[in-house]
Design an enzyme around this catalytic site. Structure first.
Site, mmCIF file in Angstrom:
data_model
loop_
_atom_site.group_PDB
_atom_site.id
_atom_site.type_symbol
_atom_site.label_atom_id
_atom_site.label_comp_id
_atom_site.label_asym_id
_atom_site.label_seq_id
_atom_site.Cartn_x
_atom_site.Cartn_y
_atom_site.Cartn_z
ATOM 1 C CB THR A 1 -6.062 5.993 13.830
ATOM 2 O OG1 THR A 1 -5.282 6.777 14.746
ATOM 3 C CG2 THR A 1 -7.435 6.581 13.775
ATOM 4 C CB SER B 136 2.916 -2.586 2.810
ATOM 5 O OG SER B 136 4.311 -2.629 2.836
ATOM 6 C CD GLU C 265 2.196 6.378 4.941
ATOM 7 O OE1 GLU C 265 2.476 5.180 5.079
ATOM 8 O OE2 GLU C 265 1.251 6.787 4.240
ATOM 9 C CB THR D 75 4.324 -0.670 8.447
ATOM 10 O OG1 THR D 75 3.503 0.387 8.954
ATOM 11 C CG2 THR D 75 3.801 -1.995 8.962
ATOM 12 C CG ASN E 293 0.438 6.432 0.889
ATOM 13 O OD1 ASN E 293 0.108 5.441 1.507
ATOM 14 N ND2 ASN E 293 0.885 7.540 1.489
ATOM 15 C CE LYS F 10 2.182 0.204 12.011
ATOM 16 N NZ LYS F 10 1.304 0.456 10.795
#
Length: 390
Positions: free
Chosen positions: A186, A390, A266, A153, A385, A175
């Site tokens: 997680t 997503s 991220e 993603t 975010n 992922k």
């Protein structure tokens, strides 16, 4: 270096149109081996996605021949219709596989389903089901890398691994780059092995592995609704390792994937290991490490290359762990900036210009220890975010 490295497995990854980007978004892993044992661990979030609830039931049966995964939609918080979509996906996959591989002859109860992406929207089944058929046509022993790409993603790169035993192998793909906080494991992860092992042995090995790997990753303190880790055994090697040997290989594979998850978190500019030693027990060590990992003041200080040990000590003080505040020592990248709860070595000696950071906290309260892996909190994390859904 993939789920198809162990003998007895094929995989594929295709673009079905679920992602607006047009990238690969449907993956399939199939076990062609003589055995089909399975174990799984799942999110402990009370809000569970439909594929999690489905796959939990499937794993209880002890047999899984195929795992179908999609990105581009989590199928979480979608009500009874979302669960029916998951059921329909499993039925469709089973029927389509049986039609092209009659020797499999599997039912929906032998198909696990995983989804990842935006929460709250139904999956576009007119796109997903043809995608499954395309994936079946593309199944191959070389399809592991494509499958790993299809489940991404916000990941910037696919994550795969291999751990080798004596004549048998464990492979895997995962992922995850956001919503990384423990409560099982997680992210989405499929592990495969050609070892001979039954469901009970697989379950023991998987739970031992996730406890000290995925459950110790705490990137952003946010637990997903879709977290799933599956371990499939084909038995194609004909070799039955001891439970200890199997657990060691599965743990090695999970550790490698866990480190890849943290490295790809991220917006992260730092990859942080928090070593807590001298704890009264392991639970205390984990609690302290996790609390420091989730502390935004600590995380932003690391982003700013600031070895602010005061923030670390303050975070430790919010826990219920056994320790005396005037006995705690803290080191950052090998420099003991805090001794006995007070300033020690000059903090300017700490070099935080690199990506890897180690924080060592000695509670001087016992002999137990644990490591939690996290990352810093950057402008890029906030942007990613807030600007994307997503």
């Amino acid at each position: 270096m993939s789920v198809t490295t162990p003998r007895g497995f094929r995989a594929a990854g295709v673009a079905a149109g679920l992602k607006a980007s047009g990238g690969a978004d449907v993956a399939l892993v199939v076990n062609d081996g003589p055995d089909a044992g399975v174990a799984g661990v799942f999110t402990t979030n009370r809000v569970k996605a439909a594929p999690v609830r489905w796959s939990q039931q499937v794993v209880q049966g002890g047999v899984v021949r195929a795992v179908v995964l999609n990105s581009g939609g989590a199928n979480a918080c979608t009500g009874p219709g979302g669960f029916q979509d998951t059921h329909a996906t499993a039925e469709h996959t089973a029927a389509a596989l049986t039609s092209v591989s009659p020797r499999l002859i599997l039912g929906a109860g032998e198909v696990a389903v995983c989804s990842t992406g935006l929460i709250g929207e139904r999956l576009p089944m007119p796109k997903l089901l043809p995608g499954v058929r395309s994936a079946i046509k593309g199944l191959s022993r070389d399809g592991g890398p494509a499958a790993a790409e299809a489940i991404m993603t916000t990941d910037t790169r696919p994550k795969t691994t291999v751990a080798r035993g004596s004549g048998w192998t464990v492979g895997g793909m995962a992922k995850g780059s956001g919503m990384l906080a423990p409560g099982m494991a997680t992210m989405l992860c499929v592990l495969t092995t050609d070892a001979v092992a039954g469901p009970a042995t697989l379950d023991e090995a998987l739970r031992a592995a996730t406890r000290v790997t995925f459950d110790r990753v705490d990137s952003d303190g946010c637990m997903s609704t879709n977290d799933t880790v599956l371990l499939l055994a084909s038995g194609a090697s004909g070799i039955e390792p001891t439970p200890t040997e199997l657990a060691a290989a599965v743990t090695a594979a999970c550790h490698d994937l866990a480190q890849q998850l943290v490295a790809d978190a991220e917006g992260a500019t730092k990859q942080v290991a928090i070593d807590v030693v001298g704890a009264a027990d392991e639970d205390d060590a984990v609690e302290v490490g996790r609390t420091v990992a989730r502390n935004n003041l600590v995380k932003t200080a690391l982003f700013g290359n600031d070895p602010n040990w005061g923030r670390i000590l303050a975070a430790v003080g919010t826990t219920a762990a056994a320790f005396e505040p005037d006995e705690v020592d803290v080191a950052v990248n090998g420099v003991w900036v805090c001794r006995g709860g007070a300033a020690a070595e000059d903090r300017s000696k700490v070099d935080l210009t690199g990506r890897d950071v180690t924080i060592r906290i000695d509670l001087h309260a016992g002999t137990s220890e644990a490591t939690i892996w996290t990352n810093d909190l950057s402008h890029a994390y906030v942007h990613e975010n807030s600007a994307y859904s997503s």
